[in-house]
Structure formats: structure tokens, C-alpha cells
Design an enzyme around this catalytic site. Structure first.
Site, PDB file in Angstrom:
ATOM      1  N   ARG A 205      28.753  22.390  39.463  1.00  0.00           N
ATOM      2  CA  ARG A 205      27.425  21.787  39.667  1.00  0.00           C
ATOM      3  C   ARG A 205      26.743  21.555  38.322  1.00  0.00           C
ATOM      4  O   ARG A 205      26.102  20.519  38.113  1.00  0.00           O
ATOM      5  CB  ARG A 205      26.582  22.678  40.579  1.00  0.00           C
ATOM      6  CG  ARG A 205      25.286  22.043  41.001  1.00  0.00           C
ATOM      7  CD  ARG A 205      24.590  22.803  42.103  1.00  0.00           C
ATOM      8  NE  ARG A 205      24.148  24.112  41.671  1.00  0.00           N
ATOM      9  CZ  ARG A 205      23.639  25.048  42.477  1.00  0.00           C
ATOM     10  NH1 ARG A 205      23.512  24.786  43.770  1.00  0.00           N
ATOM     11  NH2 ARG A 205      23.254  26.213  42.014  1.00  0.00           N
TER      12      ARG A 205
ATOM     13  N   LYS B 150      20.150  20.581  39.167  1.00  0.00           N
ATOM     14  CA  LYS B 150      19.285  21.743  38.992  1.00  0.00           C
ATOM     15  C   LYS B 150      18.563  21.569  37.647  1.00  0.00           C
ATOM     16  O   LYS B 150      18.743  22.357  36.706  1.00  0.00           O
ATOM     17  CB  LYS B 150      20.123  23.024  39.037  1.00  0.00           C
ATOM     18  CG  LYS B 150      19.369  24.215  39.554  1.00  0.00           C
ATOM     19  CD  LYS B 150      20.328  25.296  39.999  1.00  0.00           C
ATOM     20  CE  LYS B 150      19.671  26.636  40.126  1.00  0.00           C
ATOM     21  NZ  LYS B 150      18.542  26.693  41.057  1.00  0.00           N
TER      22      LYS B 150
ATOM     23  N   GLU C 156      13.867  20.379  51.442  1.00  0.00           N
ATOM     24  CA  GLU C 156      14.171  21.777  51.149  1.00  0.00           C
ATOM     25  C   GLU C 156      12.895  22.501  50.773  1.00  0.00           C
ATOM     26  O   GLU C 156      11.866  21.883  50.518  1.00  0.00           O
ATOM     27  CB  GLU C 156      15.199  21.874  50.020  1.00  0.00           C
ATOM     28  CG  GLU C 156      14.749  21.243  48.719  1.00  0.00           C
ATOM     29  CD  GLU C 156      15.841  21.237  47.652  1.00  0.00           C
ATOM     30  OE1 GLU C 156      16.748  22.075  47.697  1.00  0.00           O
ATOM     31  OE2 GLU C 156      15.760  20.371  46.762  1.00  0.00           O
TER      32      GLU C 156
HETATM   33  N1  PLP Z   1      17.346  24.193  46.328  1.00  0.00           N
HETATM   34  C1  PLP Z   1      16.724  24.474  45.191  1.00  0.00           C
HETATM   35  C2  PLP Z   1      15.652  23.559  44.725  1.00  0.00           C
HETATM   36  C3  PLP Z   1      17.079  25.604  44.431  1.00  0.00           C
HETATM   37  O1  PLP Z   1      16.463  25.888  43.285  1.00  0.00           O
HETATM   38  C4  PLP Z   1      18.099  26.450  44.930  1.00  0.00           C
HETATM   39  C5  PLP Z   1      18.458  27.658  44.192  1.00  0.00           C
HETATM   40  O2  PLP Z   1      19.342  27.712  43.422  1.00  0.00           O
HETATM   41  C6  PLP Z   1      18.742  26.095  46.111  1.00  0.00           C
HETATM   42  C7  PLP Z   1      18.343  24.965  46.804  1.00  0.00           C
HETATM   43  C8  PLP Z   1      19.883  26.893  46.654  1.00  0.00           C
HETATM   44  O3  PLP Z   1      21.045  26.736  45.848  1.00  0.00           O
HETATM   45  P1  PLP Z   1      22.105  27.891  45.726  1.00  0.00           P
HETATM   46  O4  PLP Z   1      22.439  28.305  47.093  1.00  0.00           O
HETATM   47  O5  PLP Z   1      23.259  27.275  45.019  1.00  0.00           O
HETATM   48  O6  PLP Z   1      21.479  28.983  44.937  1.00  0.00           O
HETATM   49  C1  COI Z   2      18.221  30.459  42.501  1.00  0.00           C
HETATM   50  O1  COI Z   2      18.149  30.751  43.683  1.00  0.00           O
HETATM   51  O2  COI Z   2      19.151  30.826  41.780  1.00  0.00           O
HETATM   52  C2  COI Z   2      17.206  29.659  41.858  1.00  0.00           C
HETATM   53  O3  COI Z   2      17.495  29.082  40.862  1.00  0.00           O
HETATM   54  C3  COI Z   2      15.861  29.657  42.370  1.00  0.00           C
HETATM   55  C4  COI Z   2      14.951  30.043  41.259  1.00  0.00           C
HETATM   56  C5  COI Z   2      14.113  28.895  40.847  1.00  0.00           C
HETATM   57  C6  COI Z   2      14.202  31.266  41.552  1.00  0.00           C
END
Ligand code: PLP
Ligand code: COI
Length: 360
Positions: free
Chosen positions: A98, A199, A234
């Protein structure tokens, strides 16, 4: 001396003494671990050998592209200690991939999967004493990729910094076992053809105000909608899912972050629990049982998923002046998914998918 090492200003950050950490009261605030790791790539896009060095402030120029033009992105992962005392990483390659996709979009040098894995592993090993005891929390891992070369023109930086920093954390939604969510229809998080799927650091600051307003109104967080206002996107820092009549619906859109937790729970639901999963655009009306979905009623369970959020169940969603209540306890499917995900991450449940890396 490596370029990264010379960027870390020695003696400028004091690590938090281990003895001062109360493992039973870990939250989501800043704790400083003793080591940081990283590597720098110059204009040829080739990263030097990564190093792990004592933690310190990072020296970057005032005209660093990331400070002025937001050329930066990050990842989020966790290292967990199991009941066997061993430290485990979860889906390192998925996070590396990612970050690589985001790097290409942001014209940053792309860290290879090997560089990513090696740096993360070595930084966690160096800070191993700060991985909380089993059942007490996680060592949150924050890989950062940023254009740190000076540029006045809004063009890509000639220097990319890859840095990995860590800190022990507890639950993100401290004290709020069940979330109260406000549907946000005044602000959007990301544009349809924009970079919501990366991200990117710049996706987060615009969410501070809506989230802060919601918190002052007594909500835990907001749920963003797409441009049409019909579909769920989201929560500011986590993906959204719901369960209705035994089916798991997981919201997707081109402008949200493709979560690794979301991907993991869909696989667990389908393959370990035999649950039907519907992955795609999710209408807010379907979640709340309104309009065309009035007949089938609201969701039986709603929750959000993320590395920090894990699986955070939602008790209430407020929209258009009306609060829809989904229950005061985590729903049975959310609870089962949490149990299995947490079990795989800590070694309590066998990992059939090769997701976990056990560190020495
Ligand atoms: N959406 C956003 C905006 C996020 O910052 C996160 C956190 O990382 C997620 C979704 C969930 O992603 P992940 O499950 O890879 O942590
Ligand atoms: C995560 O869940 O790893 C995120 O990056 C969310 C964070 C902004 C607290």
C-alpha cells in the site's frame, strides 16, 4: 555515516523510561521509544541500506516539500506480544504494497518490500522492551515516507525519507467501548478522483475540524459520505462495515483507504465463519433501514475496522436529526471477528493465511 543517521539529531529526544509506563492504562498518547530506523533515497530513487539509530528529531530544511506541499504519506501497523511471549507482526507485505502504491502516486521514491520489512523488523526488535505484555496493548508502528528535499517550485522533491518510528498504544477509542457516530454531510473527506485511497498525510488534517465538532457534540467520530451523499465512505481513521440478516456488508469506494483490517475480516468471515460478504458501495439508507430499505429494517450490527480501531462496534448513528440505535453490546459477528483477528495476531488462533511474522 548513512544519510538517514545524519538526519537524526542525537540527544534531542529523551525516550520515555520503561518503568514510568503503566501497561494497564495505555491509551493513544505519545510515548517515546529509544530507537528509530530509516533510509534516504536521492534523485535516482535508490534507498541506502537502512539503519536503526537512537531516536531523535529529524533535521529537514524549511522548504522541505512535505512541509510546504504535503508530499508525504504513512502506514500504520502493530506488533503484538503473544501469550508465548513472542512478538508478532501482521501483514507486513500488504502494508508495504500500500505504501508503494501511494509513493508512486505522490512521486516519492518507492521503498521495496524488502527494505520495508527489514526496517520495520529491526526497529521493532530494537524497541522490543516497549512491546506491551500480552493482553495489554500493542507496539504501534508508524512508517513514514516524505519528500524532504528543499523545493520552492511545487514539484516532487529530489530526496525521499523513509522512517519507521514506534510507540506502545492501547485502544484508540479510549473509554468508549461502543461508538456514537455522526453522519457528516457538511464536509467530505476526499474527492472522487482524488487521493483518498492513499494514506496521504494531507487526507487527515481536513478531518480534524469535522471530528472535533462532532466530539464537542458528544459523538465519538464522524462517518463521511461520498459526493452524491447516498453512499457511506469511511470514518476519518477507519473503514465501515455492517451486518444485516447474517450478511456482512463492507463499504468500498475509490476514494477511501483500502484497509488491511477490512480485507482480513472479510477473509475470516468468508473462510473461517462461512458468512456471506457483500463488498462494494453501501447506501446509507441500507445501513439505517430508510427509503427503499425500509422493509428490511436497519443493520443488526455496525462497526468500523482499522489497525488502530481494530473492530470498534458502533452503538448509534445519528443522521438528519435522528439517532438510530444498534445495541449497547458488540454484536455477535463483530465479537467473533474480533476474537479471530486478535487471536491470529497474537498467536492464540492458528494463522492459516501466512499473515503473521514471528520475530526472534
Ligand atoms: N481508513 C482510514 C482513513 C485510515 O486511516 C485507516 C487506518 O489505517 C483505515 C481506513 C483502516 O486501514 P487499516 O485497516 O489498513 O489500518
Ligand atoms: C491506523 O489505524 O493505523 C491509522 O493510521 C489511524 C490513525 C490515523 C490513528
Amino acid at each position: 555515516m548513512s544519510r538517514f543517521e545524519s538526519m537524526v539529531l542525537q540527544g534531542t529526544i529523551e525516550p520515555t523510561p520503561l518503568a514510568s509506563i503503566d501497561w494497564d492504562r495505555l491509551g493513544f498518547s505519545v510515548i517515546v521509544t529509544p530507537y528509530i530506523g530509516g533510509s534516504i533515497a536521492l534523485a535516482d530513487g535508490v534507498f541506502e541500506h537502512p539503519v536503526v539509530v537512537p531516536n531523535g528529531m529529524l533535521a529537514i530544511p524549511p522548504l522541505a516539500c512535505v512541509l510546504n506541499y504535503g508530499q508525504g504519506l504513512f502506514e500504520g501497523m502493530k506488533a503484538r506480544r503473544g501469550a508465548d511471549g513472542k512478538v508478532r507482526l501482521f501483514r507486513v507485505d500488504a502494508n508495504a504494497a500500500r505504501m508503494a502504491r501511494g509513493a508512486a502516486r505522490f512521486m516519492l521514491a518507492v521503498p521495496s518490500a524488502d527494505l520495508y520489512r527489514k526496517t520495520v523488523t529491526e526497529v521493532v526488535q530494537a524497541n522490543a522492551d516497549y512491546v506491551p505484555p500480552y493482553g495489554k496493548g500493542s507496539l504501534y508502528i508508524r512508517p513514514i515516507l516524505a519528500g524532504v528535499g528543499a523545493t520552492l517550485s511545487p514539484v516532487a522533491s529530489d530526496t525521499t525519507m523513509f522512517a519507521v518510528t514506534t510507540l506502545p498504544v492501547g485502544l484508540r477509542y479510549k473509554g468508549t467501548a461502543m461508538l456514537k457516530i455522526k453522519v457528516e454531510d457538511r464536509y467530505q473527506r476526499a474527492a472522487a478522483k482524488g487521493t483518498g485511497w492513499v494514506k496521504a498525510a494531507g487526507n487527515y488534517a481536513p478531518c480534524f475540524l469535522p471530528a472535533d465538532e462532532a466530539k464537542h457534540e458528544g459523538y465519538s467520530d464522524v462517518l463521511f459520505l461520498d459526493q452524491s451523499g447516498r453512499f457511506v465512505e469511511e470514518v476519518g481513521t477507519a473503514n465501515f462495515a455492517m451486518v444485516k440478516k447474517g450478511v456482512l456488508y463492507v463499504a468500498d469506494s475509490p476514494s477511501i483507504l483500502p484497509g488491511i483490517t477490512r480485507d482480513s475480516i472479510m477473509r475470516i468471515a468468508r473462510e473461517m465463519l462461512g458468512i456471506e460478504v457483500v463488498f462494494g458501495q453501501l447506501e446509507l439508507d441500507r445501513v439505517l433501514g430508510l427509503g427503499a430499505y425500509e422493509g428490511e429494517g436497519p443493520a443488526d450490527e455496525a462497526f468500523c475496522t482499522g489497525t488502530a480501531a481494530v473492530i470498534s462496534p458502533i452503538s448509534d448513528i445519528t443522521w438528519n436529526g435522528r439517532t438510530h440505535h444498534f445495541g449497547d453490546e458488540p454484536g455477535p459477528i463483530a465479537a467473533r471477528l474480533y476474537e479471530l483477528l486478535d487471536g491470529i495476531q497474537t498467536g492464540r488462533v492458528p494463522d492459516p493465511y501466512g499473515w503473521v511474522t514471528v520475530l526472534d
